[in-house]
Design a protein around this motif. Sequence first.
Motif, PDB file in Angstrom:
ATOM      1  N   THR A  76     -62.858 -68.782  84.895  1.00  0.00           N
ATOM      2  CA  THR A  76     -63.100 -67.655  85.839  1.00  0.00           C
ATOM      3  C   THR A  76     -62.137 -66.545  84.088  1.00  0.00           C
ATOM      4  O   THR A  76     -61.574 -66.572  84.006  1.00  0.00           O
ATOM      5  CB  THR A  76     -62.159 -67.648  86.987  1.00  0.00           C
ATOM      6  OG1 THR A  76     -63.433 -67.681  87.666  1.00  0.00           O
ATOM      7  CG2 THR A  76     -62.593 -65.909  87.474  1.00  0.00           C
ATOM      8  N   GLY A  78     -60.197 -62.938  83.869  1.00  0.00           N
ATOM      9  CA  GLY A  78     -60.998 -61.781  83.951  1.00  0.00           C
ATOM     10  C   GLY A  78     -60.428 -60.051  83.453  1.00  0.00           C
ATOM     11  O   GLY A  78     -60.421 -60.633  81.848  1.00  0.00           O
ATOM     12  N   LYS A 115     -64.466 -61.686  87.018  1.00  0.00           N
ATOM     13  CA  LYS A 115     -63.245 -60.562  87.838  1.00  0.00           C
ATOM     14  C   LYS A 115     -62.625 -59.567  87.461  1.00  0.00           C
ATOM     15  O   LYS A 115     -62.781 -59.372  86.689  1.00  0.00           O
ATOM     16  CB  LYS A 115     -62.077 -61.731  88.357  1.00  0.00           C
ATOM     17  CG  LYS A 115     -62.599 -62.504  89.410  1.00  0.00           C
ATOM     18  CD  LYS A 115     -61.914 -63.240  90.509  1.00  0.00           C
ATOM     19  CE  LYS A 115     -62.074 -64.190  91.279  1.00  0.00           C
ATOM     20  NZ  LYS A 115     -60.955 -65.134  91.596  1.00  0.00           N
ATOM     21  N   ILE A 157     -52.694 -60.031  87.370  1.00  0.00           N
ATOM     22  CA  ILE A 157     -52.888 -61.474  86.312  1.00  0.00           C
ATOM     23  C   ILE A 157     -52.659 -62.075  86.630  1.00  0.00           C
ATOM     24  O   ILE A 157     -53.014 -63.514  85.828  1.00  0.00           O
ATOM     25  CB  ILE A 157     -53.507 -60.408  85.324  1.00  0.00           C
ATOM     26  CG1 ILE A 157     -52.347 -60.151  84.511  1.00  0.00           C
ATOM     27  CG2 ILE A 157     -54.356 -59.240  85.842  1.00  0.00           C
ATOM     28  CD1 ILE A 157     -52.650 -59.302  83.601  1.00  0.00           C
ATOM     29  N   TYR A 161     -53.582 -66.880  86.682  1.00  0.00           N
ATOM     30  CA  TYR A 161     -53.455 -66.986  85.815  1.00  0.00           C
ATOM     31  C   TYR A 161     -52.531 -68.517  85.878  1.00  0.00           C
ATOM     32  O   TYR A 161     -52.947 -69.505  85.755  1.00  0.00           O
ATOM     33  CB  TYR A 161     -53.227 -66.287  84.523  1.00  0.00           C
ATOM     34  CG  TYR A 161     -53.363 -66.801  83.377  1.00  0.00           C
ATOM     35  CD1 TYR A 161     -54.536 -67.056  82.310  1.00  0.00           C
ATOM     36  CD2 TYR A 161     -52.389 -68.715  82.732  1.00  0.00           C
ATOM     37  CE1 TYR A 161     -54.879 -67.775  81.288  1.00  0.00           C
ATOM     38  CE2 TYR A 161     -53.131 -68.866  81.467  1.00  0.00           C
ATOM     39  CZ  TYR A 161     -54.210 -69.157  80.794  1.00  0.00           C
ATOM     40  OH  TYR A 161     -54.000 -69.529  79.575  1.00  0.00           O
ATOM     41  N   GLU A 165     -56.566 -68.999  89.221  1.00  0.00           N
ATOM     42  CA  GLU A 165     -57.415 -68.472  89.090  1.00  0.00           C
ATOM     43  C   GLU A 165     -58.546 -67.640  87.850  1.00  0.00           C
ATOM     44  O   GLU A 165     -59.587 -67.360  88.663  1.00  0.00           O
ATOM     45  CB  GLU A 165     -57.262 -67.547  90.419  1.00  0.00           C
ATOM     46  CG  GLU A 165     -56.252 -68.323  91.386  1.00  0.00           C
ATOM     47  CD  GLU A 165     -55.873 -66.969  92.610  1.00  0.00           C
ATOM     48  OE1 GLU A 165     -55.871 -65.659  92.317  1.00  0.00           O
ATOM     49  OE2 GLU A 165     -55.571 -67.774  93.499  1.00  0.00           O
ATOM     50  N   LEU A 166     -57.747 -67.710  87.132  1.00  0.00           N
ATOM     51  CA  LEU A 166     -57.797 -66.790  85.896  1.00  0.00           C
ATOM     52  C   LEU A 166     -58.024 -68.054  84.737  1.00  0.00           C
ATOM     53  O   LEU A 166     -56.512 -67.777  84.823  1.00  0.00           O
ATOM     54  CB  LEU A 166     -57.907 -65.803  85.796  1.00  0.00           C
ATOM     55  CG  LEU A 166     -57.564 -63.966  86.319  1.00  0.00           C
ATOM     56  CD1 LEU A 166     -56.747 -63.750  86.011  1.00  0.00           C
ATOM     57  CD2 LEU A 166     -59.598 -64.105  86.929  1.00  0.00           C
ATOM     58  N   VAL A 169     -57.727 -64.028  80.222  1.00  0.00           N
ATOM     59  CA  VAL A 169     -57.765 -62.099  80.420  1.00  0.00           C
ATOM     60  C   VAL A 169     -57.845 -61.548  79.403  1.00  0.00           C
ATOM     61  O   VAL A 169     -57.590 -61.898  78.780  1.00  0.00           O
ATOM     62  CB  VAL A 169     -56.884 -62.177  81.596  1.00  0.00           C
ATOM     63  CG1 VAL A 169     -56.459 -60.345  82.021  1.00  0.00           C
ATOM     64  CG2 VAL A 169     -56.352 -62.838  82.388  1.00  0.00           C
TER      65      VAL A 169
END
Length: 291
Positions: A76, A78, A115, A157, A161, A165-166, A169
């Motif tokens: 994922t 961001g 995201k 963020i 991280y 979830e991320l 970025v």
Amino acid sequence: MASLRDVQNQIVSIKKTKQITKAMNMVASAKLRGAQGRIERFRPYADKFYEMLGDLAAGADSSVHPLLEVHEEIKTVGIVLTTSDRGLCGSFNANMINKALKLAAEKKAEGKAVKFYCVGKKGRDAVRKSEYEIAESYADEMSSFDFTLASSVGNKIIDAYLAEELDEVYLVFGKFISVGVQQATALPLLPIVSDDAEGEDSGSSAEYIYEPSVEGLLAELLPRFVNVQVYRGLLDTSCSEHAARMSAMDNASRACDDMTETLTLLYNKTRQAAITADLMDIVGGAEALKG
């Protein structure tokens, strides 16, 4: 051919529009001076922070802090997209949005989910119309913000991280170069790496003595570094917005002058044609009486 009254009404309308665009140009110019002063005062701090933290992180193992660790699998991504809340600033917002959506498309083509964290109403509205998810949005904040907004975005963020979830970025913002040039920029935020190609003079031979330990300093400075980068992006975007709006309103004022000149010429031609027609009617009437 348009009547004299119609042409005259158009001229009056365009002159009123020019008054509005000139006023907006003056307001944007005043705001630009303030925003430019803020970014010029903050840049030396951000640059030195980047240089010092790069030196500090280069001598530490990536396992010292989670923000230095590169996740094994990137699932994922961001994207923090910063735009303005208002329009009438030319193609500025479109450039930021296109840069972010192009980056998102590249990541999606690699099989990664994307995201968005949108700061600014224009970016939020554009992403809503796309296929991508908006994790957080901050609207009506760009007109008046401080470091609190950057901390709020940065902490969001960072938490995502750390919770995995991320996995990557990026920060997309409008880098202010000059009044006439604002560059859409995508800056990697997380994971934090020492990147000599970022444009800073990282070849300094300065040596630092750190106390307390490097690990303790990194735990304190790395989250703050992310917030500083977000705040710098917000300042750059704000300054670029006012510069773009000032240029757009200046162009609009010049376009009003050109339209007024064209319509004035049309008005004179229409008036001359009307006078000529009246004279022809008078002369024709006189000749008819003689006959």
